[in-house]
Motif scaffolding. Structure first.
Motif, PDB file in Angstrom:
ATOM      1  N   GLN A   1       0.925  -1.204   0.011  1.00 33.36           N
ATOM      2  CA  GLN A   1      -0.138   0.000  -0.132  1.00 33.36           C
ATOM      3  C   GLN A   1       1.005   1.207  -0.134  1.00 33.36           C
TER       4      GLN A   1
ATOM      5  N   ASP B   1       2.610   7.868  -8.537  1.00 32.19           N
ATOM      6  CA  ASP B   1       1.717   7.589  -9.690  1.00 32.19           C
ATOM      7  C   ASP B   1       1.895   6.427 -10.450  1.00 32.19           C
TER       8      ASP B   1
ATOM      9  N   GLU C   1      -8.269  -3.986   1.996  1.00 30.16           N
ATOM     10  CA  GLU C   1      -7.797  -2.558   1.780  1.00 30.16           C
ATOM     11  C   GLU C   1      -6.618  -2.354   0.750  1.00 30.16           C
TER      12      GLU C   1
ATOM     13  N   GLN D   1      -8.316  -2.647  -2.774  1.00 28.24           N
ATOM     14  CA  GLN D   1      -8.906  -1.269  -2.874  1.00 28.24           C
ATOM     15  C   GLN D   1      -7.843  -0.255  -3.244  1.00 28.24           C
ATOM     16  N   VAL D   2      -6.660  -0.156  -2.668  1.00 24.11           N
ATOM     17  CA  VAL D   2      -5.726   0.846  -2.892  1.00 24.11           C
ATOM     18  C   VAL D   2      -5.168   0.295  -4.447  1.00 24.11           C
TER      19      VAL D   2
ATOM     20  N   GLU E   1      -6.834  -0.819  -6.718  1.00 29.03           N
ATOM     21  CA  GLU E   1      -7.969  -0.294  -7.794  1.00 29.03           C
ATOM     22  C   GLU E   1      -7.809   1.346  -8.014  1.00 29.03           C
ATOM     23  N   ARG E   2      -7.723   1.980  -6.779  1.00 27.71           N
ATOM     24  CA  ARG E   2      -7.770   3.528  -6.868  1.00 27.71           C
ATOM     25  C   ARG E   2      -6.615   3.979  -7.581  1.00 27.71           C
ATOM     26  N   HIS E   3      -5.363   3.321  -7.692  1.00 24.54           N
ATOM     27  CA  HIS E   3      -3.987   3.836  -8.107  1.00 24.54           C
ATOM     28  C   HIS E   3      -3.649   3.035  -9.229  1.00 24.54           C
TER      29      HIS E   3
ATOM     30  N   SER F   1     -15.948  -3.571  -6.486  1.00 20.19           N
ATOM     31  CA  SER F   1     -15.294  -2.512  -6.723  1.00 20.19           C
ATOM     32  C   SER F   1     -15.743  -1.367  -5.584  1.00 20.19           C
ATOM     33  N   CYS F   2     -14.559  -0.503  -5.394  1.00 20.87           N
ATOM     34  CA  CYS F   2     -14.870   0.577  -4.227  1.00 20.87           C
ATOM     35  C   CYS F   2     -14.975   1.620  -5.228  1.00 20.87           C
ATOM     36  N   LEU F   3     -15.218   1.832  -6.558  1.00 20.78           N
ATOM     37  CA  LEU F   3     -15.104   2.825  -7.030  1.00 20.78           C
ATOM     38  C   LEU F   3     -16.433   2.722  -7.841  1.00 20.78           C
TER      39      LEU F   3
END
Length: 251
Positions: free
Chosen positions: A167, A174, A221, A224-225, A227-229, A247-249
């Motif tokens: 994480q 990025d 967690e 989710q990290v 997927e977000r990044h 999906s968390c988005l």
């Protein structure tokens, strides 16, 4: 029968008797059980071993390259003790470090579960990630095998620390999130196995969630990290390897 034939028969009998006497004098030969050799003469069957399913198999830990370099004194850091605990001090400027050499080396030390190896490796990885940031991206292919080894140790403490470092690494730059997407096939099988991992502690109190070392929560967690990044293709690849992930988005 002629006299010559009778003499030949007598000689053969004497030789066979001598061979039998020699066999009797020799110690019996041990043979494996349930084999055709057990029917031979002058043999003794070895006792067969009974498998004890309650016996714990002691597996010798793998000698990591990080431990080898530490014992040789090749690492540019030292351990400093102070009243509040211990801390890692680097003996070289982090700008001068070769990340292609030292970052995979410290990641290999994440598999260690003994002090001081684990202390050096974990703090060293955190420092290199915090300072390196965009320098991590070119080294990603060299980090996959050490991360996979750490996750496959089945040591809860090692696995939780590795997930936290993943994480931290993804959120440090990025470029790291999308760079990890092609390697999901190597990393995510462990996530799929421990996503629904539950600890049965009967009537005891489980403090793992308070200490942030609940394995199933950390797996969720971390996904989710990622997927977000990880960019546009992250969720599709995560869903392919971990079908139970939502999906968390999108939701």
């Amino acid at each position: 029968m002629s006299i010559n034939e009778l003499c030949y028969v007598d000689q053969m009998k004497k030789q066979s008797l001598k061979a039998q006497e020699l066999l009797k004098k020799q110690s019996p030969r041990f043979v494996p059980p349930f084999s055709i050799q057990s029917l031979q003469k002058n043999t003794k069957v070895m006792p067969y071993s009974v498998f004890n399913r309650n016996r714990k198999l002691i597996k010798k830990p793998r000698r990591t390259s990080f431990r080898m370099h530490y014992e040789r004194g090749d690492l540019p850091l030292r351990l400093d003790y102070f009243p509040g605990g211990v801390r890692i001090l680097w003996t070289l400027d982090l700008n001068k470090l070769n990340y292609h050499l030292y970052l995979p080396l410290f990641f290999d030390g994440l598999s260690e579960a003994e002090h001081p190896y684990k202390t050096y490796a974990r703090q060293g990885v955190r420092d290199l990630i915090n300072f390196g940031r965009d320098k991590i991206y070119p080294v990603i292919p060299q980090l996959i095998v050490p991360i996979k080894r750490a996750l496959n140790t089945k040591n809860k403490e090692v696995m939780c620390v590795t997930l936290k470092i993943i994480q931290q690494m993804v959120m440090a730059s990025d470029l790291v999130g999308p760079g990890l997407v092609p390697f999901y096939r190597q990393l995510l099988p462990m996530f799929n196995a421990y996503k629904t991992f539950e600890v049965t502690c009967d009537d005891k109190v489980d403090y793992s969630q308070k200490k942030s070392c609940n394995l199933s929560v950390l797996v969720e967690e971390t996904l989710q990290v990622l997927e977000r990044h990880g960019g546009d293709d992250a969720f599709i690849n995560i869903k392919y390897m971990v079908p139970t992930y939502e999906s968390c988005l999108l939701n």
